[in-house]
Design a protein around this motif. Structure first.
Motif, mmCIF file in Angstrom:
data_model
loop_
_atom_site.group_PDB
_atom_site.id
_atom_site.type_symbol
_atom_site.label_atom_id
_atom_site.label_comp_id
_atom_site.label_asym_id
_atom_site.label_seq_id
_atom_site.Cartn_x
_atom_site.Cartn_y
_atom_site.Cartn_z
ATOM 1 N N PRO A 115 0.808 -1.224 0.000
ATOM 2 C CA PRO A 115 0.000 0.000 0.000
ATOM 3 C C PRO A 115 0.845 1.280 0.000
ATOM 4 C CG PRO A 115 -0.543 -1.405 1.903
ATOM 5 C CD PRO A 115 0.535 -2.092 1.133
ATOM 6 N N ILE A 116 2.020 1.234 0.611
ATOM 7 C CA ILE A 116 2.919 2.401 0.593
ATOM 8 C C ILE A 116 3.370 2.638 -0.850
ATOM 9 C CG2 ILE A 116 5.097 3.386 1.440
ATOM 10 C CD1 ILE A 116 4.792 1.491 3.921
ATOM 11 N N ARG A 117 3.760 1.560 -1.526
ATOM 12 C CA ARG A 117 4.167 1.660 -2.936
ATOM 13 C C ARG A 117 3.037 2.253 -3.774
ATOM 14 N NH1 ARG A 117 3.790 -3.779 -5.882
ATOM 15 N NH2 ARG A 117 1.620 -3.149 -5.668
ATOM 16 N N ASP A 118 1.813 1.778 -3.558
ATOM 17 C CA ASP A 118 0.685 2.241 -4.366
ATOM 18 C C ASP A 118 0.369 3.708 -4.111
ATOM 19 O OD1 ASP A 118 0.675 -0.323 -5.347
ATOM 20 O OD2 ASP A 118 -1.067 -0.976 -4.178
ATOM 21 N N GLU A 119 0.525 4.139 -2.863
ATOM 22 C CA GLU A 119 0.321 5.553 -2.519
ATOM 23 C C GLU A 119 1.392 6.405 -3.204
ATOM 24 O OE1 GLU A 119 -0.740 9.172 -0.534
ATOM 25 O OE2 GLU A 119 -1.875 7.331 -0.895
ATOM 26 N N ILE A 120 2.636 5.947 -3.173
ATOM 27 C CA ILE A 120 3.724 6.668 -3.843
ATOM 28 C C ILE A 120 3.450 6.724 -5.348
ATOM 29 C CG2 ILE A 120 6.175 6.554 -4.495
ATOM 30 C CD1 ILE A 120 6.709 5.416 -1.651
ATOM 31 N N ASP A 121 2.993 5.615 -5.921
ATOM 32 C CA ASP A 121 2.710 5.561 -7.347
ATOM 33 C C ASP A 121 1.658 6.604 -7.732
ATOM 34 O OD1 ASP A 121 3.143 4.457 -9.930
ATOM 35 O OD2 ASP A 121 1.277 3.318 -9.750
ATOM 36 N N ALA A 122 0.598 6.709 -6.944
ATOM 37 C CA ALA A 122 -0.460 7.685 -7.231
ATOM 38 C C ALA A 122 0.096 9.112 -7.161
ATOM 39 C CB ALA A 122 -1.607 7.515 -6.231
ATOM 40 N N ARG A 123 0.919 9.391 -6.157
ATOM 41 C CA ARG A 123 1.487 10.737 -6.011
ATOM 42 C C ARG A 123 2.465 11.057 -7.149
ATOM 43 N NH1 ARG A 123 2.279 12.359 0.205
ATOM 44 N NH2 ARG A 123 0.486 11.277 1.100
ATOM 45 N N VAL A 124 3.245 10.051 -7.550
ATOM 46 C CA VAL A 124 4.221 10.239 -8.624
ATOM 47 C C VAL A 124 3.499 10.538 -9.942
ATOM 48 C CG1 VAL A 124 5.724 8.835 -10.112
ATOM 49 C CG2 VAL A 124 6.203 9.009 -7.670
#
Length: 135
Positions: A115-124
Motif C-alpha cells: 500500500p505504501i508503494r501504491d500511494e507513492i505511485d499515485a502521487r508520482v
C-alpha cells in the motif's frame, strides 16, 4: 544543460520510499524527467520488501543502492520531495519543496509495503502530470 525537469526524492535511509518514488517516476516519465534519490543517513542496502514489491511491477531495484544527500543534488533539482527526513534536507531559495507524509516501509512485510508503494505511485503520477503536461 538539460531542459528536462529534475526531481530529487529524499528520505532518511534512501532504502525504501525515495527509491520506490524515483523508480516509479523514472518508469512513468519515460525520459521526460530526470530523477534522483538520496538519503540524509543512507542505509547499507535497499529494503528487501521494497525490492520485492517493485519487482511485482516489473521494476528492478536490485542493482540500486542508497546514496548520500548532497547540497549539489538539491541545488540541481527543480523539485525536492522529502519523505520523513525532517530538517536534514538543505533548503535553497527558489526550489519547490514537497513533503510527502508516508509510512516508512522499514521492517515491514511485503503485504504492508504494497500500500505504501501504491500511494507513492499515485502521487508520482500526479506530480508527473503537473511537471510534463500531456501533449
Amino acid at each position: 544543460m538539460s531542459d528536462l525537469p529534475e526531481v530529487l526524492f529524499v528520505c532518511v535511509h534512501n532504502a525504501g520510499r525515495s527509491q520506490m518514488a524515483a523508480a516509479l517516476l523514472d518508469h512513468h516519465a519515460a525520459g521526460r524527467v530526470r530523477v534522483r534519490s538520496a538519503g540524509s543517513a543512507p542505509a547499507d542496502s535497499i529494503n528487501s520488501a521494497v525490492i520485492a514489491v517493485m519487482e511485482e511491477l516489473g521494476l528492478d531495484l536490485s542493482k540500486e543502492f542508497p546514496k548520500p544527500l548532497t547540497a549539489d543534488a538539491v541545488q540541481a533539482a527543480d523539485v525536492v520531495i522529502t519523505m520523513g527526513c525532517g530538517d536534514a534536507c538543505p533548503i535553497f531559495p527558489g526550489k519547490r519543496y514537497l513533503d510527502w507524509q508516508l509510512e516508512d516501509p522499514a521492517g515491514k512485510p511485503v503485504e504492508q509495503v504494497r500500500p505504501i508503494r501504491d500511494e507513492i505511485d499515485a502521487r508520482v503520477r500526479s506530480l508527473l502530470a503537473e511537471l510534463v503536461p500531456a501533449r
